[in-house]
Every structure is written in structure tokens, then in C-alpha cells.
Scaffold this active site. Structure first.
Site, PDB file in Angstrom:
ATOM      1  N   LYS A 205      25.114  31.089  57.990  1.00 46.11           N
ATOM      2  CA  LYS A 205      24.779  29.886  57.177  1.00 46.11           C
ATOM      3  C   LYS A 205      25.040  30.087  55.691  1.00 46.11           C
ATOM      4  CE  LYS A 205      20.236  31.171  57.765  1.00 46.11           C
ATOM      5  NZ  LYS A 205      20.489  32.363  58.620  1.00 46.11           N
TER       6      LYS A 205
ATOM      7  N   ARG B 226      11.544  29.775  56.255  1.00 43.94           N
ATOM      8  CA  ARG B 226      11.685  31.021  57.274  1.00 43.94           C
ATOM      9  C   ARG B 226      10.375  30.883  58.328  1.00 43.94           C
ATOM     10  NH1 ARG B 226      14.773  36.253  55.384  1.00 43.94           N
ATOM     11  NH2 ARG B 226      16.766  35.156  54.492  1.00 43.94           N
TER      12      ARG B 226
ATOM     13  N   ARG C 258      29.897  43.035  57.833  1.00 42.04           N
ATOM     14  CA  ARG C 258      29.864  42.218  56.761  1.00 42.04           C
ATOM     15  C   ARG C 258      29.752  42.824  55.483  1.00 42.04           C
ATOM     16  NH1 ARG C 258      24.780  37.802  57.020  1.00 42.04           N
ATOM     17  NH2 ARG C 258      23.816  39.549  56.588  1.00 42.04           N
TER      18      ARG C 258
ATOM     19  N   ARG D 260      25.252  45.422  52.155  1.00 39.29           N
ATOM     20  CA  ARG D 260      23.873  45.339  51.674  1.00 39.29           C
ATOM     21  C   ARG D 260      23.011  46.144  52.290  1.00 39.29           C
ATOM     22  NH1 ARG D 260      23.307  39.054  52.564  1.00 39.29           N
ATOM     23  NH2 ARG D 260      21.157  39.910  53.493  1.00 39.29           N
TER      24      ARG D 260
ATOM     25  N   ARG E 243      15.412  42.749  61.655  1.00 34.58           N
ATOM     26  CA  ARG E 243      15.427  41.452  61.232  1.00 34.58           C
ATOM     27  C   ARG E 243      15.825  40.328  62.271  1.00 34.58           C
ATOM     28  NH1 ARG E 243      20.405  41.281  57.382  1.00 34.58           N
ATOM     29  NH2 ARG E 243      19.795  39.324  56.720  1.00 34.58           N
TER      30      ARG E 243
END
Length: 210
Positions: free
Chosen positions: A14, A90, A125, A158, A169
Site C-alpha cells: 500500500k 483499520r 523490507r 522497522r 500483525r
């Protein structure tokens, strides 16, 4: 001002897609709730300190906390702009808060990616702590390994991208966020794109769908 909502699991692309489209189209503005929150954490604001405990565990930040940040951004956005809203709403409660703001939602676009691919993506990532540019060690590598193309800063992983947090998550996503797909489908606003076809193709499909 209009709003296009980005839907999809964490790691579905996204932020990458919205960031690319906003950089190429003056009429588009990428607003990431995650970036808003991480900025508050980095500055050590009261909201940031409160949010950090939730983010480190991969849990959702309370609705009221993130909603206020989004309200401020919506209020500051004027003119013929389409806001690409990434990470908010969310859950259904946040969707109702967004409706109460009175900002017109043009569409909700789902970037659809299976969980197995999501887990692989997030493991690779990397993020620039300075300019927030996103990369992937295999799918979207920087020109120089470990260094941001845009500003030269050293890339980081992160805290909420470690494997255990990623699993948490995804559980939270399926329980809290996935119901938004049916919510916007029932309103006739839902569009869907295949998120496994490469960044450029996904961005083109997203732009067409919105």
C-alpha cells in the site's frame, strides 16, 4: 478534496504504491497513518509515547489517537486533491469516524496478496529513517545495498517487521481490518487489484481502479 482508501494486509504494498503514484501525480496526496504515528514516536510527543507501546507489539493504536491525527490532516487538505489514505480506517469503528468527518470517499481499493507472500515480503523490507522511502532486498532493492537512493541514509529494519510481530500483525489484520472489505463492498465503493504482479503493474492497476 476526495479520499481513496487503500486496503490490504501489512506488507501488501500500500505505502509503496501510494508513494509512487503521489510522486508522479500532483493531484494525489499520500497520507500514511503509520508515518504519522512513527513521526510522533520519533519526536517523543505524548501521542507518540502512548502509541509506541502498541506499535512495538504489532497491535492497533487506539481509534481516538490515530483518528485525531487523520482529522488534522483532512482539515489541512484543500483544493482539487485526492488523498490516498493508507492505514486508516483499520476497523469498522474507524470507518464510521471517517464518515463523520464528512470527507467524500471516492473508492476503497484492495491490494490483494496471500499471507505466505506477505511474510516473505516483510522479512526483506527495509525503510529509510530519514525520508521514509521503502525498499525490499529482492523485489525493490536500492541502487547501493543498504543505502537510500533518495537521501543517502542507511536503511533500517522497522521493529514491527520482525517475524513474530509480523505473525501478530496478520492475525490482527484478519480480525480487525478485513471486515472493511465487506463494508465498502456493500457501499459499492470496493475495487480490487492483484498485488503480486510487480510494483509498476500494481500502481498502474491501482490508478485505473481508483
Amino acid at each position: 478534496m476526495k479520499i481513496v482508501i487503500l486496503l490490504g494486509a501489512p506488507g501488501s504494498g500500500k505505502g509503496t504504491v501510494a508513494g509512487r503514484l503521489a510522486s508522479e501525480n500532483e493531484g494525489l496526496k499520500h497520507v500514511s497513518s503509520g508515518d504519522l504515528l512513527r513521526g510522533a514516536v520519533a519526536k517523543g510527543t505524548a501521542a507518540g509515547v502512548e502509541a509506541k507501546g502498541y506499535m512495538d507489539k504489532g497491535n492497533l493504536v487506539p481509534d481516538a489517537l490515530i483518528a485525531q491525527m487523520i482529522k488534522d490532516v483532512v482539515a489541512e487538505t484543500t483544493g482539487d486533491v485526492t488523498m490516498l489514505l493508507d492505514g486508516f480506517p483499520r476497523n469498522l469503528a474507524q470507518a464510521k469516524i471517517l464518515e463523520e468527518m464528512g470527507a467524500p470517499v471516492k473508492s476503497a481499493v484492495l491490494i490483494d496478496v496471500p499471507d505466505s507472500i506477505i511474510q516473505d515480503r516483510i522479512a526483506g523490507r527495509r525503510t529509510c529513517p530519514k525520508c521514509k522511502a521503502g525498499y525490499h532486498v529482492r523485489n525493490l532493492p536500492p541502487k547501493v545495498e543498504g543505502i537510500c537512493d533518495a537521501c543517502g541514509e542507511k536503511l533500517v529494519i522497522r521493529k514491527d517487521d520482525n517475524p513474530e510481530t509480523v505473525k501478530d500483525r496478520l492475525v490482527v489484520y484478519h480480525r480487525e481490518t478485513e471486515p472493511l472489505i465487506a463494508f465498502y463492498r456493500d457501499k459499492g465503493l470496493l475495487k480490487s487489484v492483484d498485488g503480486t504482479i510487480g510494483v509498476e503493474n500494481v500502481a498502474a492497476a491501482f490508478l485505473k481502479a481508483m
